[in-house]
Design a protein around this motif. Structure first.
Motif, mmCIF file in Angstrom:
data_model
loop_
_atom_site.group_PDB
_atom_site.id
_atom_site.type_symbol
_atom_site.label_atom_id
_atom_site.label_comp_id
_atom_site.label_asym_id
_atom_site.label_seq_id
_atom_site.Cartn_x
_atom_site.Cartn_y
_atom_site.Cartn_z
ATOM 1 N N ILE A 140 0.870 -1.183 0.000
ATOM 2 C CA ILE A 140 0.000 0.000 0.000
ATOM 3 C C ILE A 140 0.904 1.231 0.000
ATOM 4 C CG2 ILE A 140 -1.809 1.209 1.271
ATOM 5 C CD1 ILE A 140 -2.590 -1.552 2.449
ATOM 6 N N PRO A 142 1.716 5.614 -0.449
ATOM 7 C CA PRO A 142 1.152 6.907 -0.033
ATOM 8 C C PRO A 142 1.041 7.930 -1.165
ATOM 9 C CG PRO A 142 3.483 6.868 0.474
ATOM 10 C CD PRO A 142 3.172 5.574 -0.235
ATOM 11 N N THR A 143 0.331 9.019 -0.901
ATOM 12 C CA THR A 143 0.246 10.127 -1.873
ATOM 13 C C THR A 143 1.510 10.963 -1.872
ATOM 14 O OG1 THR A 143 -0.925 11.294 -0.117
ATOM 15 C CG2 THR A 143 -2.133 10.888 -2.164
ATOM 16 N N PRO A 170 -5.622 6.717 -4.028
ATOM 17 C CA PRO A 170 -6.497 7.203 -5.105
ATOM 18 C C PRO A 170 -6.094 8.575 -5.662
ATOM 19 C CG PRO A 170 -7.791 6.366 -3.257
ATOM 20 C CD PRO A 170 -6.358 6.328 -2.828
ATOM 21 N N ALA A 208 -8.261 -2.633 -0.968
ATOM 22 C CA ALA A 208 -7.069 -2.857 -0.116
ATOM 23 C C ALA A 208 -7.398 -3.897 0.954
ATOM 24 C CB ALA A 208 -6.627 -1.547 0.527
ATOM 25 N N THR A 223 2.910 1.680 3.566
ATOM 26 C CA THR A 223 3.637 2.939 3.732
ATOM 27 C C THR A 223 2.585 4.031 3.784
ATOM 28 O OG1 THR A 223 5.355 1.981 2.341
ATOM 29 C CG2 THR A 223 5.531 4.335 2.816
ATOM 30 N N GLY A 224 2.412 4.648 4.938
ATOM 31 C CA GLY A 224 1.358 5.658 5.062
ATOM 32 C C GLY A 224 1.164 6.071 6.512
ATOM 33 N N ALA A 231 -4.061 -1.202 10.096
ATOM 34 C CA ALA A 231 -4.846 -2.179 9.321
ATOM 35 C C ALA A 231 -3.974 -3.374 8.929
ATOM 36 C CB ALA A 231 -5.440 -1.504 8.082
ATOM 37 N N ALA A 242 5.274 0.987 7.757
ATOM 38 C CA ALA A 242 6.115 2.187 7.670
ATOM 39 C C ALA A 242 5.192 3.373 7.875
ATOM 40 C CB ALA A 242 6.808 2.238 6.316
ATOM 41 N N GLY A 245 5.646 10.087 10.994
ATOM 42 C CA GLY A 245 6.706 10.654 11.834
ATOM 43 C C GLY A 245 6.323 12.075 12.213
ATOM 44 N N CYS A 276 8.353 12.031 4.828
ATOM 45 C CA CYS A 276 8.052 11.731 6.238
ATOM 46 C C CYS A 276 9.266 12.011 7.129
ATOM 47 C CB CYS A 276 7.619 10.280 6.368
ATOM 48 S SG CYS A 276 8.761 9.133 5.592
ATOM 49 N N MET A 366 3.358 18.240 7.232
ATOM 50 C CA MET A 366 3.748 17.918 5.852
ATOM 51 C C MET A 366 3.571 19.115 4.920
ATOM 52 S SD MET A 366 2.410 13.992 5.475
ATOM 53 C CE MET A 366 0.822 14.205 6.241
ATOM 54 N N HIS A 394 10.534 7.398 14.305
ATOM 55 C CA HIS A 394 10.748 7.569 12.865
ATOM 56 C C HIS A 394 12.091 8.244 12.595
ATOM 57 C CE1 HIS A 394 10.037 8.563 8.714
ATOM 58 N NE2 HIS A 394 8.864 7.956 8.719
#
Ligand code: NAD
Length: 469
Positions: A140, A142-143, A170, A208, A223-224, A231, A242, A245, A276, A366, A394
Protein backbone atom coordinates in the motif's frame (compact mmCIF):
# COMPACT_ATOMS: atom_id res chain seq x y z
CA UNK A 1 -12.16 -10.91 -47.88
CA UNK A 2 -15.07 -9.73 -45.77
CA UNK A 3 -14.94 -10.74 -42.11
CA UNK A 4 -18.11 -10.82 -40.03
CA UNK A 5 -16.97 -8.93 -36.94
CA UNK A 6 -20.35 -9.36 -35.24
CA UNK A 7 -20.39 -13.17 -35.34
CA UNK A 8 -19.89 -15.05 -32.07
CA UNK A 9 -16.93 -17.08 -33.41
CA UNK A 10 -15.07 -13.93 -34.29
CA UNK A 11 -15.72 -12.42 -30.86
CA UNK A 12 -14.66 -15.58 -29.01
CA UNK A 13 -11.49 -15.84 -31.11
CA UNK A 14 -10.68 -12.23 -30.44
CA UNK A 15 -11.06 -12.73 -26.69
CA UNK A 16 -9.10 -16.01 -26.75
CA UNK A 17 -6.27 -14.37 -28.67
CA UNK A 18 -5.83 -11.96 -25.82
CA UNK A 19 -5.61 -14.62 -23.17
CA UNK A 20 -2.34 -16.25 -22.19
CA UNK A 21 -2.09 -19.59 -20.45
CA UNK A 22 0.24 -20.18 -17.55
CA UNK A 23 2.82 -22.80 -18.50
CA UNK A 24 2.56 -24.75 -15.28
CA UNK A 25 -1.09 -24.70 -14.33
CA UNK A 26 -2.70 -24.23 -17.72
CA UNK A 27 -5.00 -21.69 -16.08
CA UNK A 28 -5.86 -18.64 -18.11
CA UNK A 29 -4.04 -15.50 -17.13
CA UNK A 30 -6.50 -12.69 -17.29
CA UNK A 31 -5.04 -10.00 -19.47
CA UNK A 32 -4.45 -7.02 -17.21
CA UNK A 33 -3.24 -4.55 -19.74
CA UNK A 34 -0.06 -2.86 -18.46
CA UNK A 35 -0.36 -4.63 -15.12
CA UNK A 36 -3.77 -3.11 -14.31
CA UNK A 37 -6.62 -5.58 -13.71
CA UNK A 38 -10.32 -4.94 -13.39
CA UNK A 39 -10.53 -6.51 -9.95
CA UNK A 40 -8.15 -6.95 -7.04
CA UNK A 41 -8.74 -10.70 -7.14
CA UNK A 42 -7.71 -10.91 -10.82
CA UNK A 43 -4.59 -8.85 -10.10
CA UNK A 44 -3.57 -11.13 -7.23
CA UNK A 45 -4.24 -14.32 -9.22
CA UNK A 46 -2.15 -13.03 -12.13
CA UNK A 47 0.70 -12.02 -9.78
CA UNK A 48 0.60 -15.49 -8.17
CA UNK A 49 0.99 -17.17 -11.57
CA UNK A 50 3.79 -14.76 -12.52
CA UNK A 51 5.64 -15.37 -9.26
CA UNK A 52 5.59 -19.15 -9.81
CA UNK A 53 7.13 -18.59 -13.23
CA UNK A 54 9.67 -16.21 -11.71
CA UNK A 55 10.83 -18.83 -9.20
CA UNK A 56 12.02 -20.99 -12.11
CA UNK A 57 14.19 -18.27 -13.60
CA UNK A 58 17.88 -17.72 -12.85
CA UNK A 59 19.25 -14.92 -10.70
CA UNK A 60 20.91 -13.53 -13.80
CA UNK A 61 17.45 -12.70 -15.16
CA UNK A 62 16.52 -10.96 -11.91
CA UNK A 63 19.58 -8.78 -12.26
CA UNK A 64 18.77 -8.00 -15.90
CA UNK A 65 15.20 -7.16 -15.00
CA UNK A 66 16.26 -4.77 -12.29
CA UNK A 67 18.78 -3.10 -14.58
CA UNK A 68 16.01 -2.67 -17.18
CA UNK A 69 13.62 -1.30 -14.54
CA UNK A 70 16.20 1.28 -13.52
CA UNK A 71 16.91 2.18 -17.13
CA UNK A 72 13.28 2.79 -18.09
CA UNK A 73 12.63 4.80 -14.95
CA UNK A 74 15.67 6.98 -15.63
CA UNK A 75 14.78 7.81 -19.23
CA UNK A 76 14.59 11.58 -19.36
CA UNK A 77 11.12 11.73 -20.88
CA UNK A 78 9.75 9.18 -18.40
CA UNK A 79 11.21 10.90 -15.34
CA UNK A 80 9.86 14.25 -16.47
CA UNK A 81 6.41 12.91 -17.39
CA UNK A 82 6.04 11.00 -14.12
CA UNK A 83 7.14 13.93 -11.95
CA UNK A 84 5.00 16.50 -13.77
CA UNK A 85 2.05 14.12 -13.59
CA UNK A 86 2.38 13.45 -9.87
CA UNK A 87 2.57 17.16 -9.00
CA UNK A 88 -0.52 17.83 -11.10
CA UNK A 89 -2.50 14.81 -10.02
CA UNK A 90 -1.84 14.96 -6.29
CA UNK A 91 -1.67 18.77 -6.22
CA UNK A 92 1.33 18.48 -3.93
CA UNK A 93 5.09 18.89 -3.95
CA UNK A 94 7.76 20.55 -6.03
CA UNK A 95 8.58 19.32 -9.54
CA UNK A 96 12.37 19.81 -9.34
CA UNK A 97 12.54 18.02 -6.00
CA UNK A 98 10.34 15.21 -7.33
CA UNK A 99 12.91 14.67 -10.10
CA UNK A 100 15.65 14.30 -7.49
CA UNK A 101 13.57 11.93 -5.33
CA UNK A 102 12.59 9.80 -8.30
CA UNK A 103 16.20 9.49 -9.51
CA UNK A 104 17.37 8.67 -5.98
CA UNK A 105 14.84 5.83 -5.63
CA UNK A 106 15.67 4.49 -9.08
CA UNK A 107 19.45 4.51 -8.87
CA UNK A 108 19.99 3.85 -5.17
CA UNK A 109 17.54 1.10 -4.20
CA UNK A 110 19.61 -2.07 -3.61
CA UNK A 111 19.00 -5.04 -5.91
CA UNK A 112 19.89 -8.73 -5.74
CA UNK A 113 23.26 -7.92 -4.12
CA UNK A 114 21.33 -7.14 -0.94
CA UNK A 115 20.61 -10.84 -0.37
CA UNK A 116 23.59 -12.16 1.52
CA UNK A 117 23.84 -15.82 2.46
CA UNK A 118 25.07 -16.73 5.94
CA UNK A 119 26.78 -20.06 6.55
CA UNK A 120 28.03 -22.26 9.37
CA UNK A 121 30.41 -25.12 8.69
CA UNK A 122 31.90 -27.61 11.15
CA UNK A 123 32.15 -31.26 12.18
CA UNK A 124 28.41 -31.74 11.66
CA UNK A 125 28.37 -30.40 8.12
CA UNK A 126 27.36 -27.18 6.45
CA UNK A 127 24.30 -25.04 7.02
CA UNK A 128 23.16 -22.13 4.91
CA UNK A 129 20.81 -19.36 5.90
CA UNK A 130 19.23 -18.29 2.66
CA UNK A 131 16.94 -15.39 1.82
CA UNK A 132 13.94 -16.72 0.01
CA UNK A 133 10.83 -14.97 -1.41
CA UNK A 134 7.55 -14.66 0.47
CA UNK A 135 5.60 -15.04 -2.79
CA UNK A 136 3.09 -12.32 -3.58
CA UNK A 137 3.37 -9.14 -1.52
CA UNK A 138 0.53 -6.64 -1.11
CA UNK A 139 1.96 -3.11 -0.93
CA UNK A 140 0.00 0.00 0.00
CA UNK A 141 1.59 3.27 -1.13
CA UNK A 142 1.15 6.91 -0.03
CA UNK A 143 0.25 10.13 -1.87
CA UNK A 144 3.33 11.85 -0.60
CA UNK A 145 5.87 9.71 -2.56
CA UNK A 146 3.71 7.59 -4.89
CA UNK A 147 6.13 7.01 -7.79
CA UNK A 148 9.23 6.74 -5.59
CA UNK A 149 7.57 4.15 -3.34
CA UNK A 150 6.42 2.08 -6.32
CA UNK A 151 9.92 2.11 -7.85
CA UNK A 152 11.66 1.49 -4.53
CA UNK A 153 9.28 -1.29 -3.41
CA UNK A 154 9.26 -2.94 -6.85
CA UNK A 155 13.05 -3.14 -7.08
CA UNK A 156 13.44 -4.44 -3.52
CA UNK A 157 10.54 -6.89 -3.65
CA UNK A 158 11.42 -8.33 -7.07
CA UNK A 159 15.12 -8.52 -6.18
CA UNK A 160 14.03 -10.85 -3.36
CA UNK A 161 12.06 -13.03 -5.82
CA UNK A 162 8.54 -11.82 -5.06
CA UNK A 163 5.70 -10.45 -7.15
CA UNK A 164 3.92 -7.34 -5.89
CA UNK A 165 0.32 -6.18 -5.97
CA UNK A 166 0.06 -2.45 -5.35
CA UNK A 167 -2.79 -0.62 -3.71
CA UNK A 168 -1.91 2.96 -4.62
CA UNK A 169 -3.44 6.06 -3.09
CA UNK A 170 -6.50 7.20 -5.11
CA UNK A 171 -5.01 10.70 -5.38
CA UNK A 172 -2.03 9.38 -7.32
CA UNK A 173 -3.64 6.76 -9.53
CA UNK A 174 -2.59 7.94 -12.98
CA UNK A 175 1.00 8.27 -11.87
CA UNK A 176 0.96 4.87 -10.19
CA UNK A 177 -0.54 3.18 -13.28
CA UNK A 178 2.12 4.76 -15.48
CA UNK A 179 4.93 3.55 -13.21
CA UNK A 180 3.47 0.03 -13.12
CA UNK A 181 3.10 -0.01 -16.91
CA UNK A 182 6.69 1.14 -17.49
CA UNK A 183 8.14 -1.32 -14.98
CA UNK A 184 6.24 -4.19 -16.65
CA UNK A 185 7.50 -3.07 -20.05
CA UNK A 186 11.06 -3.14 -18.76
CA UNK A 187 10.66 -6.64 -17.27
CA UNK A 188 9.13 -8.11 -20.41
CA UNK A 189 11.76 -6.44 -22.60
CA UNK A 190 14.49 -8.63 -21.10
CA UNK A 191 12.40 -11.80 -21.04
CA UNK A 192 10.98 -11.61 -17.52
CA UNK A 193 7.45 -12.83 -16.67
CA UNK A 194 4.50 -10.53 -17.19
CA UNK A 195 2.43 -9.41 -14.21
CA UNK A 196 5.10 -9.45 -11.53
CA UNK A 197 3.97 -5.90 -10.71
CA UNK A 198 0.21 -5.38 -10.79
CA UNK A 199 -2.66 -3.39 -9.41
CA UNK A 200 -6.40 -3.07 -9.91
CA UNK A 201 -8.28 -0.41 -11.83
CA UNK A 202 -10.12 0.91 -8.80
CA UNK A 203 -7.93 0.56 -5.71
CA UNK A 204 -10.37 1.67 -3.03
CA UNK A 205 -10.01 1.00 0.70
CA UNK A 206 -12.36 -1.97 0.14
CA UNK A 207 -10.00 -3.33 -2.52
CA UNK A 208 -7.07 -2.86 -0.12
CA UNK A 209 -9.01 -4.78 2.52
CA UNK A 210 -9.72 -7.54 -0.01
CA UNK A 211 -6.00 -7.68 -0.69
CA UNK A 212 -5.20 -7.95 3.01
CA UNK A 213 -7.34 -11.05 3.49
CA UNK A 214 -6.59 -12.74 0.16
CA UNK A 215 -5.03 -16.17 0.80
CA UNK A 216 -2.46 -15.71 -1.98
CA UNK A 217 -0.99 -12.58 -0.38
CA UNK A 218 1.82 -13.77 1.89
CA UNK A 219 3.15 -10.45 3.14
CA UNK A 220 1.76 -6.93 3.50
CA UNK A 221 3.76 -3.71 3.36
CA UNK A 222 2.04 -0.46 4.26
CA UNK A 223 3.64 2.94 3.73
CA UNK A 224 1.36 5.66 5.06
CA UNK A 225 -0.30 7.08 8.12
CA UNK A 226 -1.33 5.34 11.37
CA UNK A 227 -4.65 4.00 9.96
CA UNK A 228 -3.16 1.89 7.23
CA UNK A 229 -0.27 0.66 9.39
CA UNK A 230 -2.75 -0.49 12.02
CA UNK A 231 -4.85 -2.18 9.32
CA UNK A 232 -1.96 -4.31 8.01
CA UNK A 233 -0.70 -5.12 11.50
CA UNK A 234 -4.18 -6.41 12.38
CA UNK A 235 -4.32 -8.64 9.29
CA UNK A 236 -2.88 -11.74 10.90
CA UNK A 237 -0.22 -11.88 8.14
CA UNK A 238 3.43 -11.01 8.13
CA UNK A 239 3.34 -7.22 7.81
CA UNK A 240 5.80 -4.38 7.52
CA UNK A 241 4.47 -1.06 8.75
CA UNK A 242 6.11 2.19 7.67
CA UNK A 243 4.15 4.84 9.47
CA UNK A 244 3.96 8.50 10.37
CA UNK A 245 6.71 10.65 11.83
CA UNK A 246 7.04 14.17 13.23
CA UNK A 247 10.80 14.72 13.03
CA UNK A 248 12.23 17.31 15.42
CA UNK A 249 15.50 19.11 14.65
CA UNK A 250 17.33 19.93 17.89
CA UNK A 251 20.01 22.62 17.86
CA UNK A 252 22.30 23.20 20.84
CA UNK A 253 24.81 25.93 21.63
CA UNK A 254 27.80 23.93 20.34
CA UNK A 255 26.42 23.59 16.80
CA UNK A 256 27.66 25.38 13.70
CA UNK A 257 24.60 27.63 13.71
CA UNK A 258 24.99 29.04 10.20
CA UNK A 259 25.22 25.54 8.72
CA UNK A 260 22.43 24.24 10.95
CA UNK A 261 20.09 27.00 9.73
CA UNK A 262 20.82 26.23 6.08
CA UNK A 263 20.51 22.45 6.56
CA UNK A 264 17.20 22.80 8.39
CA UNK A 265 15.66 25.05 5.73
CA UNK A 266 16.97 22.82 2.93
CA UNK A 267 15.53 19.70 4.59
CA UNK A 268 12.24 21.30 5.63
CA UNK A 269 11.52 22.84 2.22
CA UNK A 270 12.42 19.71 0.22
CA UNK A 271 9.39 18.70 -1.89
CA UNK A 272 7.34 21.18 0.16
CA UNK A 273 7.98 19.14 3.30
CA UNK A 274 6.21 16.01 2.01
CA UNK A 275 8.91 13.47 2.99
CA UNK A 276 8.05 11.73 6.24
CA UNK A 277 11.68 12.32 7.30
CA UNK A 278 11.62 16.11 6.72
CA UNK A 279 12.16 18.53 9.62
CA UNK A 280 8.73 19.26 11.09
CA UNK A 281 9.74 21.44 14.05
CA UNK A 282 12.88 22.98 15.54
CA UNK A 283 13.89 22.84 19.20
CA UNK A 284 16.68 25.29 19.96
CA UNK A 285 18.68 26.29 23.02
CA UNK A 286 17.83 29.90 23.96
CA UNK A 287 21.45 31.07 23.84
CA UNK A 288 21.65 30.49 20.06
CA UNK A 289 17.98 30.80 19.07
CA UNK A 290 18.09 34.37 17.74
CA UNK A 291 21.17 33.70 15.67
CA UNK A 292 19.62 30.52 14.26
CA UNK A 293 16.46 32.40 13.26
CA UNK A 294 18.58 35.21 11.74
CA UNK A 295 20.39 32.64 9.59
CA UNK A 296 17.21 30.79 8.66
CA UNK A 297 15.88 34.08 7.28
CA UNK A 298 19.06 34.43 5.23
CA UNK A 299 18.18 31.04 3.70
CA UNK A 300 14.64 31.82 2.58
CA UNK A 301 12.63 31.59 5.80
CA UNK A 302 9.92 34.15 6.49
CA UNK A 303 9.25 34.71 10.17
CA UNK A 304 5.72 35.30 11.47
CA UNK A 305 6.01 37.06 14.82
CA UNK A 306 2.45 38.18 15.52
CA UNK A 307 0.82 35.67 17.91
CA UNK A 308 -2.63 36.18 16.37
CA UNK A 309 -1.24 35.52 12.87
CA UNK A 310 0.42 32.33 14.13
CA UNK A 311 -2.84 31.09 15.64
CA UNK A 312 -4.74 32.08 12.47
CA UNK A 313 -2.24 30.05 10.44
CA UNK A 314 -2.85 27.06 12.71
CA UNK A 315 -6.62 27.47 12.25
CA UNK A 316 -6.16 27.64 8.50
CA UNK A 317 -4.07 24.48 8.11
CA UNK A 318 -5.69 22.56 10.98
CA UNK A 319 -9.32 23.71 11.14
CA UNK A 320 -10.94 22.41 14.34
CA UNK A 321 -7.62 20.92 15.31
CA UNK A 322 -7.48 18.46 12.41
CA UNK A 323 -4.96 18.60 9.58
CA UNK A 324 -6.49 19.93 6.34
CA UNK A 325 -5.28 18.06 3.25
CA UNK A 326 -5.77 21.33 1.31
CA UNK A 327 -2.39 22.61 2.42
CA UNK A 328 -0.33 19.41 2.62
CA UNK A 329 2.59 19.63 0.19
CA UNK A 330 1.78 23.19 -0.92
CA UNK A 331 4.48 25.82 -1.27
CA UNK A 332 5.23 28.39 1.45
CA UNK A 333 4.07 31.16 -0.93
CA UNK A 334 0.74 29.40 -1.52
CA UNK A 335 0.09 28.89 2.19
CA UNK A 336 1.13 32.47 3.00
CA UNK A 337 -1.25 33.84 0.37
CA UNK A 338 -4.12 31.77 1.79
CA UNK A 339 -3.26 33.12 5.25
CA UNK A 340 -3.32 36.69 3.94
CA UNK A 341 0.42 37.17 4.38
CA UNK A 342 2.45 39.09 1.83
CA UNK A 343 5.79 37.29 1.72
CA UNK A 344 8.80 37.70 -0.60
CA UNK A 345 8.79 35.69 -3.85
CA UNK A 346 11.74 33.52 -2.76
CA UNK A 347 10.16 32.40 0.55
CA UNK A 348 10.84 28.70 1.10
CA UNK A 349 9.57 28.14 4.65
CA UNK A 350 7.29 29.98 7.08
CA UNK A 351 8.82 29.99 10.56
CA UNK A 352 7.32 31.08 13.87
CA UNK A 353 8.10 30.67 17.56
CA UNK A 354 5.56 28.56 19.43
CA UNK A 355 5.25 26.66 22.67
CA UNK A 356 5.92 22.93 22.58
CA UNK A 357 2.17 22.31 22.98
CA UNK A 358 1.13 24.42 20.01
CA UNK A 359 -0.85 22.60 17.31
CA UNK A 360 1.71 23.58 14.66
CA UNK A 361 4.43 21.78 16.61
CA UNK A 362 2.39 18.77 17.68
CA UNK A 363 0.80 17.91 14.29
CA UNK A 364 2.66 16.22 11.44
CA UNK A 365 1.88 19.05 9.01
CA UNK A 366 3.75 17.92 5.85
CA UNK A 367 3.98 21.50 4.57
CA UNK A 368 6.71 24.16 4.79
CA UNK A 369 5.63 25.64 8.12
CA UNK A 370 8.31 25.28 10.75
CA UNK A 371 7.50 26.04 14.39
CA UNK A 372 10.47 26.85 16.62
CA UNK A 373 10.43 25.95 20.30
CA UNK A 374 12.96 27.67 22.60
CA UNK A 375 14.43 25.72 25.50
CA UNK A 376 16.75 26.70 28.35
CA UNK A 377 19.40 24.05 27.67
CA UNK A 378 20.14 20.91 25.67
CA UNK A 379 18.74 18.57 28.35
CA UNK A 380 15.37 20.28 28.18
CA UNK A 381 15.76 20.25 24.38
CA UNK A 382 16.11 16.47 24.35
CA UNK A 383 13.00 16.12 26.54
CA UNK A 384 10.97 18.36 24.22
CA UNK A 385 12.23 16.64 21.04
CA UNK A 386 11.33 13.21 22.46
CA UNK A 387 7.86 14.49 23.37
CA UNK A 388 7.23 16.01 19.93
CA UNK A 389 8.32 12.86 18.12
CA UNK A 390 5.36 11.15 19.84
CA UNK A 391 7.11 7.79 20.15
CA UNK A 392 6.81 7.23 16.39
CA UNK A 393 10.47 6.13 16.37
CA UNK A 394 10.75 7.57 12.86
CA UNK A 395 13.33 10.32 12.30
CA UNK A 396 15.15 12.96 14.34
CA UNK A 397 17.85 15.46 13.51
CA UNK A 398 20.37 17.11 15.83
CA UNK A 399 22.91 19.85 15.25
CA UNK A 400 25.62 19.71 17.91
CA UNK A 401 29.31 19.08 18.39
CA UNK A 402 28.79 17.55 21.83
CA UNK A 403 29.25 13.80 21.32
CA UNK A 404 27.82 12.98 24.74
CA UNK A 405 24.61 14.87 24.04
CA UNK A 406 24.32 13.45 20.51
CA UNK A 407 24.62 9.98 22.04
CA UNK A 408 22.10 10.76 24.75
CA UNK A 409 19.58 12.07 22.20
CA UNK A 410 20.03 8.96 20.02
CA UNK A 411 19.40 6.69 23.03
CA UNK A 412 16.42 8.64 24.29
CA UNK A 413 14.55 9.28 21.05
CA UNK A 414 14.95 5.76 19.56
CA UNK A 415 14.22 6.84 16.00
CA UNK A 416 14.95 4.63 12.98
CA UNK A 417 16.88 7.52 11.41
CA UNK A 418 18.99 9.96 13.43
CA UNK A 419 20.79 12.56 11.32
CA UNK A 420 23.59 14.51 12.97
CA UNK A 421 24.75 17.84 11.52
CA UNK A 422 23.03 17.59 8.15
CA UNK A 423 19.66 17.99 6.46
CA UNK A 424 17.08 15.26 7.14
CA UNK A 425 17.38 13.80 3.64
CA UNK A 426 20.99 12.79 4.33
CA UNK A 427 19.28 10.00 6.30
CA UNK A 428 18.03 8.39 3.07
CA UNK A 429 21.32 8.59 1.23
CA UNK A 430 20.88 12.05 -0.29
CA UNK A 431 24.17 13.67 0.69
CA UNK A 432 24.69 11.07 3.41
CA UNK A 433 26.13 7.56 3.25
CA UNK A 434 23.86 4.53 2.87
CA UNK A 435 21.18 3.38 0.46
CA UNK A 436 17.80 5.09 0.07
CA UNK A 437 14.38 3.73 0.87
CA UNK A 438 10.89 5.19 0.73
CA UNK A 439 9.49 2.65 3.17
CA UNK A 440 10.99 3.31 6.58
CA UNK A 441 9.64 0.68 8.91
CA UNK A 442 9.90 2.00 12.46
CA UNK A 443 6.89 0.27 14.05
CA UNK A 444 7.86 -3.22 12.85
CA UNK A 445 11.62 -2.69 13.11
CA UNK A 446 12.92 -3.49 9.62
CA UNK A 447 14.18 0.08 9.47
CA UNK A 448 15.23 1.25 6.02
CA UNK A 449 13.67 -1.55 4.01
CA UNK A 450 15.48 -3.20 1.10
CA UNK A 451 15.37 -6.58 -0.67
CA UNK A 452 16.39 -8.51 2.46
CA UNK A 453 13.39 -7.08 4.34
CA UNK A 454 11.09 -8.76 1.81
CA UNK A 455 12.67 -12.20 2.14
CA UNK A 456 12.15 -15.17 4.43
CA UNK A 457 15.10 -16.56 6.32
CA UNK A 458 15.34 -20.26 5.54
CA UNK A 459 17.86 -22.72 6.88
CA UNK A 460 19.27 -25.32 4.53
CA UNK A 461 21.21 -28.02 6.39
CA UNK A 462 23.66 -30.53 4.90
CA UNK A 463 24.64 -33.06 7.56
CA UNK A 464 28.16 -34.45 7.64
CA UNK A 465 29.67 -32.82 4.59
CA UNK A 466 31.11 -29.74 3.00
CA UNK A 467 33.24 -28.62 5.91
CA UNK A 468 36.62 -28.08 4.27
CA UNK A 469 38.43 -26.24 7.03
P1 NAD B 1 -2.52 7.74 4.17
O1 NAD B 1 -2.41 6.94 5.41
O2 NAD B 1 -3.67 8.68 4.02
O3 NAD B 1 -2.59 6.76 2.91
C1 NAD B 1 -1.61 5.77 2.66
C2 NAD B 1 -2.20 4.64 1.85
O4 NAD B 1 -3.02 3.85 2.67
C3 NAD B 1 -3.08 5.07 0.71
O5 NAD B 1 -2.86 4.23 -0.39
C4 NAD B 1 -4.49 4.95 1.27
O6 NAD B 1 -5.43 4.76 0.26
C5 NAD B 1 -4.32 3.74 2.14
N1 NAD B 1 -5.18 3.62 3.32
C6 NAD B 1 -5.39 4.57 4.24
N2 NAD B 1 -6.14 4.07 5.26
C7 NAD B 1 -6.39 2.78 4.95
C8 NAD B 1 -7.10 1.71 5.60
N3 NAD B 1 -7.73 1.87 6.77
N4 NAD B 1 -7.13 0.51 4.99
C9 NAD B 1 -6.51 0.31 3.81
N5 NAD B 1 -5.82 1.27 3.16
C10 NAD B 1 -5.76 2.49 3.72
O7 NAD B 1 -1.14 8.51 4.00
P2 NAD B 1 -0.69 9.59 2.92
O8 NAD B 1 -1.30 10.90 3.22
O9 NAD B 1 -0.81 9.05 1.58
O10 NAD B 1 0.85 9.66 3.30
C11 NAD B 1 1.31 10.44 4.37
C12 NAD B 1 1.55 9.65 5.63
O11 NAD B 1 2.39 8.55 5.35
C13 NAD B 1 2.29 10.48 6.66
O12 NAD B 1 1.83 10.15 7.94
C14 NAD B 1 3.74 10.07 6.46
O13 NAD B 1 4.56 10.25 7.58
C15 NAD B 1 3.56 8.61 6.15
N6 NAD B 1 4.69 8.09 5.37
C16 NAD B 1 5.55 7.23 5.98
C17 NAD B 1 6.61 6.75 5.28
C18 NAD B 1 7.59 5.82 5.92
O14 NAD B 1 8.46 5.32 5.21
N7 NAD B 1 7.52 5.54 7.20
C19 NAD B 1 6.83 7.12 3.95
C20 NAD B 1 5.91 8.00 3.36
C21 NAD B 1 4.83 8.47 4.07
Amino acid sequence: MNIDTTGIEYIVKKVMDQIDYAEETGAPVVDGKDGVFQTMDAAIEAAAVAQKEYMKKPLALRRQMIAAMREIMLKKENVETICAMVVEESGMGNYEHKLAKHRLATTGTPGVEDLLTEAWAGDDGCTLLELSPFGVIGAITPTTNPNETIVNNSIGMLAAGNAVVFSPHPKALKTSFLCIKLLNEAIVSVGGPRNLIVTCANPTIEAANEMMVHPKIRMLVATGGPGVVKAVLSSGKKAIGAGAGNPPALVDETADIEKAAKDIIDGCSFDNNLPCIAEKEVVVVDQVADYLIFNMKKNGAYEITDKKAIDALADLVCPEGRLSRDFVGKSAKHIAAAAGLDVPEDTRVLICETSKDHLLAVEELMMPILPIVRVANVDEGIDVAVELEHGNRHTAIMHSKNVDKLTEMAKRIQTTIFVKNGPSYAGIGFGGEGYPTFTIAGPTGEGLTSAKSFARRRRCVLVGGFDIK
